[in-house]
Design a protein around this motif. Structure first.
Motif, PDB file in Angstrom:
ATOM      1  N   GLN A  12      -7.184  19.286  12.665  1.00 55.61           N
ATOM      2  CA  GLN A  12      -6.431  19.589  13.890  1.00 55.61           C
ATOM      3  C   GLN A  12      -5.431  18.474  14.188  1.00 55.61           C
ATOM      4  N   ARG A  13      -5.886  17.256  13.964  1.00 52.37           N
ATOM      5  CA  ARG A  13      -4.996  16.133  14.212  1.00 52.37           C
ATOM      6  C   ARG A  13      -3.757  16.211  13.302  1.00 52.37           C
ATOM      7  N   GLU A  14      -4.009  16.530  12.010  1.00 52.16           N
ATOM      8  CA  GLU A  14      -2.889  16.676  11.073  1.00 52.16           C
ATOM      9  C   GLU A  14      -1.935  17.773  11.530  1.00 52.16           C
ATOM     10  N   LEU A  15      -2.515  18.883  11.986  1.00 49.84           N
ATOM     11  CA  LEU A  15      -1.679  20.002  12.434  1.00 49.84           C
ATOM     12  C   LEU A  15      -0.853  19.613  13.659  1.00 49.84           C
ATOM     13  N   MET A  16      -1.468  18.858  14.558  1.00 49.38           N
ATOM     14  CA  MET A  16      -0.747  18.423  15.759  1.00 49.38           C
ATOM     15  C   MET A  16       0.370  17.460  15.396  1.00 49.38           C
ATOM     16  N   GLN A  17       0.094  16.591  14.413  1.00 47.88           N
ATOM     17  CA  GLN A  17       1.125  15.654  13.985  1.00 47.88           C
ATOM     18  C   GLN A  17       2.289  16.411  13.344  1.00 47.88           C
ATOM     19  N   GLU A  18       1.890  17.428  12.582  1.00 47.33           N
ATOM     20  CA  GLU A  18       2.869  18.319  11.964  1.00 47.33           C
ATOM     21  C   GLU A  18       3.719  18.971  13.054  1.00 47.33           C
ATOM     22  N   PHE A  19       3.020  19.430  14.068  1.00 53.77           N
ATOM     23  CA  PHE A  19       3.672  20.106  15.195  1.00 53.77           C
ATOM     24  C   PHE A  19       4.647  19.156  15.889  1.00 53.77           C
ATOM     25  N   GLU A  20       4.201  17.955  16.092  1.00 58.04           N
ATOM     26  CA  GLU A  20       5.012  16.977  16.809  1.00 58.04           C
ATOM     27  C   GLU A  20       6.319  16.673  16.060  1.00 58.04           C
TER      28      GLU A  20
END
Ligand SMILES: [Zn+2]
Ligand SMILES: [Zn+2]
Length: 378
Positions: A343-351
């Motif tokens: 999830q953290r990776e996805l959020m970083q991706e999102f950011e």
């Protein structure tokens, strides 16, 4: 007496909602209540006028009639609520009479100070109910203590086979004269406490009082839509009268308890529901609690925290049957406080894809930055 415009009497406008009218009425009824005015005649007349006006405006038919024709053509008398409340316990005469005497008959009004027959005392009883009980109405069994004429001695206070005797100290007058210097002072007779009678053999059950305290249990229908402060009157369930006078009434004060999920605002109920961050972003259909169970609620994509979504017609019913309130759902967007590695990776991706200066995606942020720039003189 020429009748005044009921809107004027209650100090409300023609567009006022039933709730506003009710509030204005309660305020005035309190102000002119005999307990406040000490039985002032003018205030009593004023209260009558207030009651009469409210009688018209609380009833949608009567109100409409008045709006169209004024007082002239009104087919309605000044009477009380009458039989307008089907389904109530027979003993209910009038659910909404706040302070005034019995609607028509009953011989109440002011009779309390009379000599001779005397009405019994009214009793008050507070009934706590839940919000759900208030929403749907409930038949409540209530227990209360009241003084009752002693069945053993029929209220005389004398033991079986004996009778009260005329007091020898005052010869039955209930008063004695005491000489004080040149004057003689009249006092309540100490021997019979002013009753003029004494009992040589007191009733064993009531110890000569003529009354005993009993526990009474009655079932009361509490109508749907009640709120804290509403008083229900159960006539004839108060204490017994004297000298053939009628019984007093039992006044039941409703106290709606705070609910864990719902906050009541008039006839609407408000419920706060947490929604996850992705659901608020993407939109979702969520289950929300209602007074009867649960319902589906569509949360549109891009819903902000604090947004209020409305479920029509499933709030509190109106006591007078005007309209059912709504349920308001306040969305609280909950930001996750714990993320998995993925999830953290996805959020970083999102950011990485995120642009706070994109006014379409973040109008609030953009407006804020514009104001800030202006403030800084940029
Ligand atoms: Zn007795
Ligand atoms: Zn006496």
């Amino acid at each position: 007496m020429p009748e005044r415009d009921p809107y004027e009497v209650l100090g409300v406008s023609r567009e006022s909602s039933p709730e506003d009218i009710r509030k204005a009425y309660l305020k005035l009824a309190h102000k002119y209540h005999p307990d406040k005015t000490g039985g002032d005649k003018a205030a009593e007349e004023k209260l009558k006028e207030i009651n009469g006006s409210y009688d018209i405006l609380k009833n949608p038919d009567k109100r409409k009639q008045f709006d169209q024709f004024g007082h002239g053509n009104s087919p309605f008398g000044g009477g009380g609520f009458g039989g307008g409340a089907p389904g109530f316990e027979g003993a209910f005469e009038d659910v909404f009479d706040m302070f005034f005497g019995r609607g028509g008959g009953g011989g109440g009004g002011g009779g309390r100070r009379q000599r001779g027959p005397r009405a019994g005392n009214d009793l008050e009883y507070k009934v706590p109910i839940t919000l759900r009980e208030a929403a749907f109405g409930i038949k409540k069994s209530i227990r209360f203590a009241r003084m009752e004429t002693c069945t053993e001695c029929s209220g005389t206070g004398a033991a079986a086979g004996s009778r009260p005797e005329v007091c020898t100290a005052c010869k039955g007058s209930g008063q004695t004269q005491i000489a004080r210097g040149f004057f003689s002072v009249t006092q309540t007779c100490g021997r019979c406490r002013g009753t003029g009678r004494t009992i040589s053999k007191p009733c064993h059950r009531c110890s000569g009082e003529g009354r005993t305290r009993i526990q009474r249990e009655i079932a009361v229908d509490i109508p749907a839509g009640v709120d804290t402060g509403i008083r229900l009157r159960v006539s004839g369930e108060g204490e017994p009268g004297e000298n053939g006078g009628p019984r007093g009434d039992l006044h039941i004060y409703i106290e709606v308890q705070q609910d864990e999920l719902f906050l009541r605002e008039g006839s609407d109920i408000l419920c706060e529901v947490p929604v996850s961050f992705p659901k608020a972003v993407l939109g979702a259909t969520i289950r929300v609690p209602t007074l009867t169970g649960e319902a589906d609620l569509k949360v549109p994509a891009g819903t902000q925290s604090g947004a209020i979504l409305r479920l029509r017609g499933i709030g509190m019913p109106d006591l007078r049957g005007y309209r059912q309130g709504d349920e308001l759902v306040r969305i609280v967007v909950e930001v996750p406080t714990h993320l998995t590695r993925r999830q953290r990776e996805l959020m970083q991706e999102f950011e990485k894809e995120n642009d706070e200066n994109d006014a379409k995606a973040y109008p609030l942020y953009r407006r804020f930055m514009d104001k800030l720039k202006k403030f800084q003189g940029g």
